[in-house]
Motif scaffolding. Structure first.
Motif, short mmCIF file in Angstrom:
data_model
loop_
_atom_site.label_atom_id
_atom_site.label_comp_id
_atom_site.label_asym_id
_atom_site.label_seq_id
_atom_site.Cartn_x
_atom_site.Cartn_y
_atom_site.Cartn_z
N LEU A 1 -7.97 -44.17 -87.18
CA LEU A 1 -7.21 -44.94 -86.20
C LEU A 1 -8.09 -45.97 -85.51
O LEU A 1 -7.66 -47.11 -85.28
N SER A 2 -9.31 -45.61 -85.20
CA SER A 2 -10.23 -46.54 -84.55
C SER A 2 -10.59 -47.69 -85.48
O SER A 2 -10.68 -48.85 -85.04
N VAL A 3 -10.80 -47.41 -86.77
CA VAL A 3 -11.11 -48.47 -87.73
C VAL A 3 -9.93 -49.43 -87.87
O VAL A 3 -10.10 -50.66 -87.91
N PHE B 1 -7.72 -50.07 -85.62
CA PHE B 1 -7.65 -50.87 -84.40
C PHE B 1 -8.70 -51.97 -84.40
O PHE B 1 -8.43 -53.10 -83.96
N LEU B 2 -9.91 -51.68 -84.90
CA LEU B 2 -10.94 -52.70 -84.98
C LEU B 2 -10.53 -53.83 -85.93
O LEU B 2 -10.75 -55.02 -85.63
N VAL B 3 -9.95 -53.46 -87.07
CA VAL B 3 -9.47 -54.48 -88.00
C VAL B 3 -8.40 -55.34 -87.35
O VAL B 3 -8.37 -56.57 -87.51
N PHE B 4 -7.53 -54.71 -86.56
CA PHE B 4 -6.49 -55.46 -85.85
C PHE B 4 -7.10 -56.42 -84.84
O PHE B 4 -6.63 -57.56 -84.69
N LEU B 5 -8.16 -56.00 -84.15
CA LEU B 5 -8.81 -56.88 -83.18
C LEU B 5 -9.40 -58.11 -83.86
O LEU B 5 -9.25 -59.24 -83.37
N PHE B 6 -10.10 -57.91 -84.99
CA PHE B 6 -10.68 -59.05 -85.70
C PHE B 6 -9.59 -59.96 -86.27
O PHE B 6 -9.76 -61.18 -86.31
N TRP B 7 -8.49 -59.37 -86.72
CA TRP B 7 -7.37 -60.18 -87.19
C TRP B 7 -6.77 -60.99 -86.04
O TRP B 7 -6.45 -62.17 -86.20
N LEU B 8 -6.65 -60.37 -84.87
CA LEU B 8 -6.11 -61.06 -83.71
C LEU B 8 -7.01 -62.21 -83.29
O LEU B 8 -6.55 -63.29 -82.91
N ARG B 9 -8.33 -61.99 -83.35
CA ARG B 9 -9.26 -63.08 -83.01
C ARG B 9 -9.15 -64.22 -84.03
O ARG B 9 -9.18 -65.40 -83.67
N ALA B 10 -9.01 -63.86 -85.33
CA ALA B 10 -8.91 -64.90 -86.36
C ALA B 10 -7.65 -65.73 -86.18
O ALA B 10 -7.66 -66.96 -86.32
N THR B 11 -6.53 -65.10 -85.86
CA THR B 11 -5.29 -65.84 -85.67
C THR B 11 -5.31 -66.65 -84.39
O THR B 11 -4.59 -67.65 -84.26
N THR B 12 -6.15 -66.26 -83.43
CA THR B 12 -6.27 -67.03 -82.19
C THR B 12 -7.04 -68.33 -82.42
O THR B 12 -6.66 -69.40 -81.93
N PHE B 13 -8.14 -68.23 -83.17
CA PHE B 13 -8.97 -69.42 -83.43
C PHE B 13 -8.42 -70.27 -84.58
O PHE B 13 -8.63 -71.46 -84.62
N PHE B 14 -7.74 -69.60 -85.53
CA PHE B 14 -7.21 -70.30 -86.69
C PHE B 14 -5.72 -69.97 -86.82
O PHE B 14 -5.33 -69.04 -87.55
N PRO B 15 -4.84 -70.65 -86.08
CA PRO B 15 -3.41 -70.33 -86.07
C PRO B 15 -2.78 -70.39 -87.45
O PRO B 15 -1.77 -69.74 -87.69
N GLY B 16 -3.34 -71.15 -88.40
CA GLY B 16 -2.74 -71.25 -89.72
C GLY B 16 -2.76 -69.95 -90.49
O GLY B 16 -2.01 -69.78 -91.45
#
Length: 276
Positions: free
Chosen positions: A255-257, A259-274
């Protein structure tokens, strides 16, 4: 006595220390293997420094808050953490405003840093207020920490509630044997000064009590062969025999892994909306 004074009393602090020292076996994090929990803690106190986006840090803070709620952490600790974060922002904003700067911009610039510190603080509170001292010492021992240090850590946790209770008894004894000020003065400053003097005086007999307890503890442990067991591999193996991972631990890691993958995905979509 008011509700706030009950929560801030010495008795309440002693009860909380007793709960930490003897742990809550039903707490969610206390059911995990302590080695897994310490490894998780090291990772998640490092993760906040990898992000700067407020949305990502807010999501991480919400995750830590959920763990704190599940772990049934005392609300006084949460109130202190919340007050510290809010007061720091308010003080900094007020200082910038008084010096003629942009207070809103300065506070906005500090919000990511405060979110990081809040996430780390919540993770620390969730882990170290639910894990029992014996389990913590076993985990450190399994990582190669000397047993003298791990025993001192567990013993210190166990002795804190006892010493606090003795301190309270000494304070009550001094108050019974001494007379208070005849007049309280403006805002009762003489009364508070009297209590402060009693609190300082109570430390001296407490020091002698600590020295006496330490000597008795050393003699009792030496009688049972504590020094002989320090370098004995059989003794170390016996202490670590209760440690072991289970499906519950691996589920928590998974579950922690995720969640970490989700955080990095969220950061990527924030900086790169495409990417969406």
């Amino acid at each position: 006595m008011s509700t706030s004074s009950r929560w801030l009393s010495i008795d309440r602090v002693r009860v909380e220390l007793m709960r930490i020292a003897h742990s809550d076996d039903d707490a969610f994090l206390n059911t995990l293997d302590p080695r897994v929990l310490l490894g998780w803690y090291v990772v998640f106190v490092s993760v906040p420094w990898m992000f700067y986006d407020t949305l990502v840090l807010g999501t991480l803070l919400a995750f830590m808050g959920t763990l704190v709620i599940i772990s049934r952490v005392n609300r006084v600790l949460l109130a202190v953490l919340t007050f510290g974060m809010v007061s720091n922002l308010a003080f900094f904003g007020g200082f910038v405003w008084l010096t003629g700067g942009d207070a809103i911009g300065a506070v906005s610039a500090l919000i990511p840093y405060n979110l990081k510190m809040a996430s780390i603080s919540l993770a620390s509170v969730a882990v170290f207020t639910t894990m029992s001292p014996s389990r913590l010492s076993k985990a450190l021992l399994s990582f190669g920490i000397p047993r003298r240090f791990t025993f001192s850590l567990a013993y210190g946790y166990r002795m804190l509630p006892v010493l606090l209770e003795e301190y309270r008894d000494i304070v009550h004894a001094i108050r019974l044997r001494s007379s208070g000020p005849e007049t309280d003065g403006l805002l009762r400053w003489r009364h508070w000064l009297h209590l402060l003097k009693i609190g300082v005086r109570a430390f001296y007999p407490l020091i002698f009590d600590v020295a006496k307890r330490s000597r008795v503890t050393v003699e009792a442990m030496e009688t049972r062969g504590f020094s002989q067991s320090l370098g004995n591999p059989d003794s170390r193996r016996l202490r670590l025999a209760t440690l072991g991972t289970s499906a519950h631990d691996w589920s928590f890691i998974g579950l922690s892994v995720v969640f970490l993958v989700f955080l990095f995905w969220l950061r990527a979509t924030t900086f790169f909306p495409g990417i969406r």
